[in-house]
Structure formats: structure tokens, C-alpha cells
Write a protein that holds these residues in place. Structure first.
Motif, PDB file in Angstrom:
ATOM      1  N   SER A  49       0.843  -1.207   0.000  1.00  0.00           N
ATOM      2  CA  SER A  49       0.000   0.000   0.000  1.00  0.00           C
ATOM      3  C   SER A  49       0.873   1.249   0.000  1.00  0.00           C
ATOM      4  O   SER A  49       0.546   2.249  -0.656  1.00  0.00           O
ATOM      5  N   GLN A  96      -9.077  -0.849  -1.432  1.00  0.00           N
ATOM      6  CA  GLN A  96      -9.546  -2.022  -0.707  1.00  0.00           C
ATOM      7  C   GLN A  96     -10.981  -1.784  -0.214  1.00  0.00           C
ATOM      8  O   GLN A  96     -11.838  -2.630  -0.360  1.00  0.00           O
ATOM      9  N   ASP A 172      -5.706  -1.651  -5.126  1.00  0.00           N
ATOM     10  CA  ASP A 172      -5.250  -2.295  -3.892  1.00  0.00           C
ATOM     11  C   ASP A 172      -6.285  -3.331  -3.481  1.00  0.00           C
ATOM     12  O   ASP A 172      -7.351  -2.977  -3.007  1.00  0.00           O
TER      13      ASP A 172
HETATM   14 MG   LIG Z   1      -2.061  -2.743   2.235  1.00  0.00          MG
END
Ligand SMILES: [Mg+2]
Ligand SMILES: Nc1ncnc2c1ncn2[C@@H]1O[C@H](COP(=O)(O)OP(=O)(O)OP(=O)(O)O)[C@@H](O)[C@H]1O
Length: 236
Positions: A49, A96, A172
Motif C-alpha cells: 500500500s 480495498q 489495492d
Molecule cells: Mg495494504
């Protein structure tokens, strides 16, 4: 060497300073050509990330170089003056968590970026609708985010990341909450986008369902990357 797409050289990121400093990235080298979808995999805390946030100009690296297209955007300091414009016009994010705007319906959540960029509302909404349908969530176009399932919210957020056809897409864990069929559908759309619009796409993932689809994979461990040929399995 690619002269478009993304190139990262010796990228470092240190969080904090002194005794509590964390060296999250210790010298990352990576390149992604236009039209290419690469996987980025690594254990929790390995810096995935952090790398995407640096590339997306969400946080500032500590050292190294980043080149987007043919422009040097970071060289031991930012080389572009308008980071907001860079994020808005040249980078698509798929997070995410979906982060949808709760008081806009699904269509407008996706169309908003185009409207902000000055496109006529009708055109923005029809482009949004096209992507929502491709992501199998067109039937929820008029719903509010709170009325969607987790997987539907995720697909809407993917449509939003693609809508302004940025040259770079950073995703992500985009398929984590999705079932196998839908996860592969998302990867197919990302591949189609990459080919159609010459987009360079990086997908951070742990998802065993999609890892075999990548032709090239970067492994990240302790802040350093290793490149590996993937299976590049067809998913049609
Ligand atoms: Mg991450
Ligand atoms: N804002 C922050 N301040 C201090 N340390 C941070 C910060 N963000 C991340 N870190 C640390 O940097 C390292 C890399 O974190 P990062 O979030 O990039 O990992 P990741 O690979 O995305 O992990 P995950 O798979 O769990 O999402 C970790 O050791 C983490 O604790």
C-alpha cells in the motif's frame, strides 16, 4: 525500457524518524508498460500500500525516482507542481474499501470525476453506465451506496477508478470481497481497459483466484521487489 507507462527507480519511503522510524520501502525498482497489467504480491506489512500511495502521490516518498508517461514526477522531491491535478487526471485508484459518497446514487458516484473534469453530465452518466453494466452492476445504477452489498459497492468503486480513463490505474486488493466469477470479471475488465486505452495497471493482491492471470508479477518483501514471470493464464 519503456518510455511510457510507469517507471520506478530506487524508491524509498521512511515513516517517522529517530527510534520509531519505519523503512517501508528500501529501494523499489519496477516498470509497467502501457497496456500491461502486473500483479504486486507480498505479505502483510511488506510495503504494497505504501508503494501505491507513493505512486499515486497520496504520500511523499523519501528518495528515488518515479516517471509517469514521459514525465519525471518525483526525483528526490516532487517535480510536478499540481499534485491534485496529477491524482485527478492521470491516476485511477481502486481501493480495498469502496469509499463511495453516501449521498450520491451509484451512477453519480461513478460519473462525478468526469463532471468535475468539466464533461457534460449526460456524457459523464452514459460513460458511467457503460462501465457499471460491464461490471454487472448496471441494474443498481439508481441505488444509493448503503443499499448495495459489499461486492456491489466494490464493483461500483472499480467503475469509478476507470471512468476517466487514466493512463495509470492503481488497484489495492480490488477483488478481495468478490466471488471467483466476479473476481475474474474484474480482472478481465482491467485487461480490456489496459489494452483499449494503453493503461498501465498495478494490482496489489493476495487473491489466489486472480494471481494466475498475470503475465508478470512483482513480489515485495521487506521493502524490496523481485520480478517473476506469471502464468498469464487465459481467463475467458
Ligand atoms: Mg495494504
Ligand atoms: N502511516 C504510517 N506510519 C508509520 N508506519 C506505517 C504507516 N503506514 C504503514 N506503515 C508501516 O509500513 C510498513 C508497510 O505498510 P503497508 O501498509 O505498505 O503494508 P502492506 O504491504 O500494504 O500490508 P497489508 O497487506 O497488510 O495491507 C508496515 O510495517 C507498516 O506498519
Amino acid at each position: 525500457m519503456v518510455d511510457k507507462g510507469i517507471r520506478i527507480e530506487g524508491l524509498k519511503k521512511r515513516y517517522g524518524s529517530g527510534d520509531t522510524a519505519v523503512d517501508a520501502l528500501k529501494g523499489i525498482d519496477m516498470q509497467v508498460a502501457p497496456g500491461e497489467v502486473v500483479g504486486l504480491v507480498g505479505p502483510s506489512g511488506s510495503g504494497k500500500s505504501t508503494l501505491l500511495k507513493c505512486l499515486g502521490a497520496v504520500i511523499e516518498p523519501t528518495a528515488g525516482r518515479m516517471i509517469l508517461g514521459d514525465e519525471l514526477i518525483y526525483d528526490d522531491g516532487w517535480k510536478v507542481t499540481d499534485l491534485r491535478a496529477l491524482r485527478r487526471d492521470r491516476i485511477g485508484f481502486v481501493f480495498q474499501a469502496p469509499y463511495l459518497i453516501p449521498f450520491l446514487d451509484v451512477t453519480d458516484n461513478v460519473a462525478l470525476l468526469l463532471m468535475l473534469a468539466g464533461r457534460p453530465n449526460g456524457e459523464a452518466r452514459s460513460r458511467a453506465m457503460e462501465l457499471l453494466e460491464a461490471l454487472d452492476v448496471g441494474h443498481r445504477a439508481k441505488a444509493m451506496p448503503s443499499q448495495l452489498s459489499g461486492g456491489e459497492q466494490q464493483r461500483v468503486s472499480i467503475a469509478r477508478g476507470l471512468v476517466n480513463r487514466p493512463p495509470v490505474i492503481l488497484a489495492d486488493e480490488p477483488t478481495a470481497p468478490l466471488d471467483s466469477e466476479r473476481a475474474l470479471a474484474v480482472i478481465r475488465i482491467l485487461n480490456d481497459m489496459a489494452r483499449k486505452y494503453d493503461t498501465a495497471i498495478i494490482v496489489v493482491t493476495h487473491d489466489e483466484k486472480i494471481i494466475p492471470t498475470f503475465k508478470r508479477i512483482y513480489h515485495i518483501r521487506d521493502g524490496v521487489t523481485y520480478e517473476e514471470a506469471g502464468e498469464g493464464r487465459s481467463f475467458d
